[in-house]
Design a protein around this motif. Sequence first.
Motif, short mmCIF file in Angstrom:
data_model
loop_
_atom_site.label_atom_id
_atom_site.label_comp_id
_atom_site.label_asym_id
_atom_site.label_seq_id
_atom_site.Cartn_x
_atom_site.Cartn_y
_atom_site.Cartn_z
N ILE A 445 185.67 69.14 106.01
CA ILE A 445 185.39 70.34 106.73
C ILE A 445 185.38 70.16 108.20
O ILE A 445 184.90 68.98 108.70
N CYS A 446 185.88 71.13 108.97
CA CYS A 446 186.03 71.16 110.53
C CYS A 446 184.64 70.99 110.86
O CYS A 446 183.67 71.75 110.72
N PRO A 447 184.19 70.15 111.75
CA PRO A 447 182.80 69.77 112.45
C PRO A 447 182.65 70.91 113.23
O PRO A 447 181.55 71.25 113.73
N ASN A 448 183.77 71.66 113.98
CA ASN A 448 183.47 72.41 115.03
C ASN A 448 182.89 73.90 114.52
O ASN A 448 182.44 74.64 115.11
N CYS A 449 183.26 74.04 113.24
CA CYS A 449 182.87 75.44 112.56
C CYS A 449 182.14 75.29 111.29
O CYS A 449 182.34 76.09 110.58
N LYS A 450 181.46 74.16 110.99
CA LYS A 450 180.87 73.79 109.78
C LYS A 450 179.50 74.63 109.55
O LYS A 450 178.79 74.85 110.77
N THR A 475 184.18 77.88 108.70
CA THR A 475 184.06 79.25 108.91
C THR A 475 185.59 79.53 109.49
O THR A 475 186.00 80.57 109.53
N SER A 476 186.18 78.52 110.13
CA SER A 476 187.63 78.93 110.87
C SER A 476 187.31 79.11 112.51
O SER A 476 186.36 79.62 112.75
N CYS A 477 187.98 78.29 113.29
CA CYS A 477 187.91 78.09 114.34
C CYS A 477 189.21 77.67 115.13
O CYS A 477 190.31 77.53 114.37
N GLU A 478 189.40 77.57 116.49
CA GLU A 478 190.69 77.33 117.15
C GLU A 478 191.06 76.05 116.91
O GLU A 478 192.22 75.57 116.65
N VAL A 479 189.95 75.08 116.72
CA VAL A 479 190.21 73.54 116.79
C VAL A 479 190.99 73.23 115.35
O VAL A 479 192.04 72.60 115.13
N CYS A 480 190.45 73.90 114.28
CA CYS A 480 190.99 73.63 113.00
C CYS A 480 192.21 74.67 112.73
O CYS A 480 192.84 74.76 111.27
N GLY A 481 192.75 75.44 113.63
CA GLY A 481 193.71 76.42 113.56
C GLY A 481 193.29 77.58 112.37
O GLY A 481 194.26 78.04 111.51
ZN LIG Z 1 187.02 74.78 112.81
#
Ligand SMILES: [Zn+2]
Length: 553
Positions: A445-450, A475-481
Motif C-alpha cells: 500500500i502506498c504510504p503517502n495515501c494510505k 486512496t491514490s496519489c501522485e507518488v503512486c501514479g
Molecule cells: Zn499513493
Amino acid sequence: MIEQQKRKPIGILLKEKGIINEEHIKFALMEQKISAERFGEILEHLGFITQYDVATTLSEQENIPFLDVDEVLPGKKELQLFNKNICLKNVFLPISIEGNEISIVLADLFNLENIVQLITRQTGLRPVLHIGEENKIINAISANYYFLENPIESQIDKEISLLKLDIEHARGYDKFIHLILQYAVKMRATDIHFRPMEKSLSIAFRIDGVMHAVLIAPNDLLRAISSLKMKSGIDIAEQRLPQDGRFSETILNNDYEFRVSTIVTEYGENVVIRVLSVSSSVMGLSQLGFYEEDVNQVEDIFNEPFGIVLLTGPTGSGKSTTLFAGIRCLDLMKKNVITVENPIEYRIPLLRQTQVNTKAGYTFANAIRYFLRHDPDVILVGEIRDQETAGTAISASSTGHLVLSTLHTNSAIGSISRLKDLGVNSFLIADSLLGIVSQRLVRKICPNCKEGYKPGNEEKEYLGDMNIEVLFRGTSCEVCGGTGYLGRTLIYEILKVDKNMAVMIDKNEPLDAITGYAVKHGFHDIFSICCRKVIEGVTTVDECKRVIGKMRI
Ligand SMILES: [Zn+2]
C-alpha cells in the motif's frame, strides 16, 4: 544530536551491530590499498554490507528517521530550489515543503552541519531530516532533475511527430527506443510490451507485477520493431517464428540488460523486453519482506554444510533476489562459492560467478560438473529445469556440497513432485533436500495515501477472522501514479525438511501427509503470511486475491 567530532565511523558502528567482523575489516583494508575506494564502498562491493544496513544503522545511531527514497516523489518547486550539482555533491534530495519546513533525505552525516546550513541559507526554511540509502539518493537526484528539464512524455510525443513526418524513413528509431527505455526505467517497469494492434502500436509496461498501457502510437511506428530486433541481435528477415535476443544499454548512469523476445501475432510481431538492472545492490532478507523469525529459519537452511536448498515461484517473483540475500548470510570469507547464472544479475566479487553460454556448450549441468573439480563449498545453479541439471545438482549436493537453486513450482511442497518428474528418485530427494522457500511478490500500500477502513464481511471471511475492525488501502496519489500501491514485498512459505519428513519423502508418502506433518511442526503457508500482511496494513485483500487467487490455497 551528536557533535560532528564525536561521530563514530560507520565501520565501527556496523561492527558493534554485528553486521561485520574484524576479519571483514582486515580484508577490506587490504583491498583498499589496491582499489583506493572509500572503506564503506569496499565493504559494500565485497558483499559484507548493504547500503540499507548503513542507512538504518546511522538512522538508529543519530535518531534521524530512515526513509526509503523509492517511496517518495520530490515536488517540482522543491527541486527548483536547488542546483542539481549541489545536491549531487552533498548527496541530499529535497522532498516536500510544509509550512516553514522542508523535508530532506540525505546520506552523508559527516557533512550534516554544512548541509543544514546550506539548506537554511538557500531556502529560509527549517530542514526536517531523513536518512536514505546513498545510491538511491544519487540515482533519484539524477533522474528527477533530468526529467524536470526533459519531461519524458513530451519528448516521446515530439519524437513520434518527427517520425510521422519522416516519409522517406531517413530518421532512425534508436532515439524513440531509447526514450521508451528511459520512460520504463523512470516508471520502475520490469517488462516493456510492444503490441501491434489493428490500427496502432500499443506500448505497455509491467510495473509492480501489473500491466499498464502507457502509449498508443500510430501504425507507422511498427518499423521500430525491426530496429529493436536488430539491436537485440535477432534475425530481422525472419518474421514468422518467435525469436529471442538481448542488448545492454546505460540509462541515466545505470547499466541495464534488456532481454527481448518476439512472437508473431495477426497484426505483426509482438515484442516483450524484460528489464534487468545489472548494478542492483544485493538486499538483506528482512528488507525483502521476511519476518524476523523467518529470517533466522532461512539463515539456518543456507548455513547447512551440504544438501540442496530450492527457491520456487513463478518468473518475476524475485527468486534470484532472495537467493542472493541468502548468500549474504554465508561467511564468504571462509567458503568457496561458485555460481552459474543466466544472466548474472548481482555482482559480488567474493563469489566466483559464471554465466551460461549455450552456444559454447556451457550449460547449467556442464557447469556443475566442472565446478566439482574447482574445490567448492557452495554451488549456485541459476535454475533447474531439465532432467540433466536436476540429476547433476542433486548428486553434487549429496556428495558434500551445498547446492542452491531455483525451480518453477507453485508451492514449496510441489517441489518434491517436480523433482520426481525430473527423474530424481525419492531416496536422493530425501537424502539431500534441506529446505524450500516458495515465494510471490505483492504490491505494498502506498504510504503517502494510505487510509484505514471498516472491512466488509466478505473480506473478513477471506482472511478467516470476523473480528477484524480495520484494514488499510491506498486512496491514490501522485507518488503512486494513482494506483494506491508503491513497491512490492514478499509473501512466502518455508518448508524445512527434518529427519521425519525425509523418511516420509523416501517412503513416497502423499504430499498431503507431508504437508500435515509440516503444519503440525510450525509451517505457515503462503496464504497465511499474505493474510498477516493484509491485517498489518502492508497490503490489501484485493492484492492477495490477485496474486494467490480467489480460492484459499
Ligand atoms: Zn499513493
